[in-house]
Design an enzyme around this catalytic site. Sequence first.
Site, short mmCIF file in Angstrom:
data_model
loop_
_atom_site.label_atom_id
_atom_site.label_comp_id
_atom_site.label_asym_id
_atom_site.label_seq_id
_atom_site.Cartn_x
_atom_site.Cartn_y
_atom_site.Cartn_z
CB VAL A 64 39.58 47.86 38.56
CG1 VAL A 64 39.77 47.36 39.98
CG2 VAL A 64 40.91 47.89 37.80
CE1 TYR A 156 52.35 52.28 36.29
CE2 TYR A 156 54.24 53.76 36.41
CZ TYR A 156 53.33 52.92 37.03
OH TYR A 156 53.40 52.74 38.39
CB ILE A 189 58.12 49.72 45.90
CG1 ILE A 189 57.70 51.18 46.15
CG2 ILE A 189 57.68 48.81 47.05
CD1 ILE A 189 58.26 51.84 47.38
CB THR A 191 56.72 44.61 44.47
OG1 THR A 191 57.24 44.64 43.12
CG2 THR A 191 56.15 45.98 44.81
P1 ADP Z 1 52.39 46.32 42.86
O1 ADP Z 1 52.94 45.36 43.82
O2 ADP Z 1 53.35 47.29 42.32
O3 ADP Z 1 51.08 46.92 43.32
P2 ADP Z 1 51.67 44.16 41.17
O4 ADP Z 1 51.69 44.09 39.70
O5 ADP Z 1 52.46 43.18 41.96
O6 ADP Z 1 52.09 45.61 41.51
O7 ADP Z 1 50.20 44.15 41.74
C1 ADP Z 1 49.15 44.70 41.07
C2 ADP Z 1 47.94 43.84 41.35
O8 ADP Z 1 46.89 44.32 40.53
C3 ADP Z 1 48.17 42.38 41.02
O9 ADP Z 1 47.75 41.58 42.12
C4 ADP Z 1 47.28 42.14 39.82
O10 ADP Z 1 46.71 40.85 39.80
C5 ADP Z 1 46.23 43.20 40.00
N1 ADP Z 1 45.57 43.57 38.75
C6 ADP Z 1 46.11 43.72 37.52
N2 ADP Z 1 45.16 44.06 36.62
C7 ADP Z 1 43.99 44.14 37.32
C8 ADP Z 1 42.65 44.44 36.96
N3 ADP Z 1 42.30 44.72 35.70
N4 ADP Z 1 41.72 44.44 37.95
C9 ADP Z 1 42.06 44.16 39.22
N5 ADP Z 1 43.29 43.84 39.61
C10 ADP Z 1 44.25 43.83 38.67
#
Ligand code: ADP
Length: 256
Positions: A64, A156, A189, A191
């Site tokens: 993203v 954050y 949460i 997770t």
């Molecule tokens: P939560 O469960 O709290 O949402 P996680 O860290 O388990 O947090 O999930 C966040 C998701 O975002 C993960 O699947 C990770 O791969 C994804 N993620 C992290 N950085 C990016 C990025 N730059 N672009 C897209 N997805 C991302």
Amino acid sequence: MGRVQDKVAIVTGAGNGMGRAISQLFAEQGAAVAVTDISEKDGAETVRLIEEAGGKAAFWRLDVSDEAAVESVFGQVADRFGKVDILVNNAGISGVDKPTDQVTEAEWDTVFAVDVKGVFFCTKHAIPHMRRNGKGSIVNLSSIYGLVGSHEMAPYHAAKGAVTIMTKKDAATYGRENIRVNSVHPGTILTPFVREVASRGEGGLRGYLDIMEPKHPIGHVGEPEDVAYAVLFLASDEARFVHGASLTVDGGYTAV
Ligand code: ADP
């Protein structure tokens, strides 16, 4: 009829935890889900789980923080599924667990690239598709730390605070175009990631819960599905008059 029947929803960071739970619930409730994540393996697994349950989904690898990639993938989603109704800005990283005076510029920028610029890029490139569709719903995953302070994770907090106010600003701008924008603020949460980290700590998962549960008026911590139900409501037409709102999903943690 599902609660988001025949809608097309893009979910970012859909390969894990809350993003996966949101994607699964949306598919169960009748949406076609564009599962996007930086991790191909995790995103593909989310699609597999949805298809196994009889839902409709497809995966796109997406970072993203890469604007050109966001624009391209959203165009591909619209081509594949015909439109874009819903965007869930869930992708995020928590970054370093440090107070402000210990954070480096690079650490700050890393969190902002994903958590703030990512929301900006995805919103920017979803809007033209929603405009074409005559309506839309954007749900931004902020955090309780986009509303209140705590001891650590300085970048954050700042990033999630930015997401909270971007939500209200975009609500002011796009409401007349029938594009609603709201934010969800999860608290603790459980997770898979939090569960794993807690299990490795002193006292294991039980020790972690013994400390955390009494801090929550509701007496327990949350599950990814709890966040998914809040996101589903805001994304659906049931929330047609809910706009620019900040919905906490934290068991009352920030209420007391
Ligand atoms: P939560 O469960 O709290 O949402 P996680 O860290 O388990 O947090 O999930 C966040 C998701 O975002 C993960 O699947 C990770 O791969 C994804 N993620 C992290 N950085 C990016 C990025 N730059 N672009 C897209 N997805 C991302």
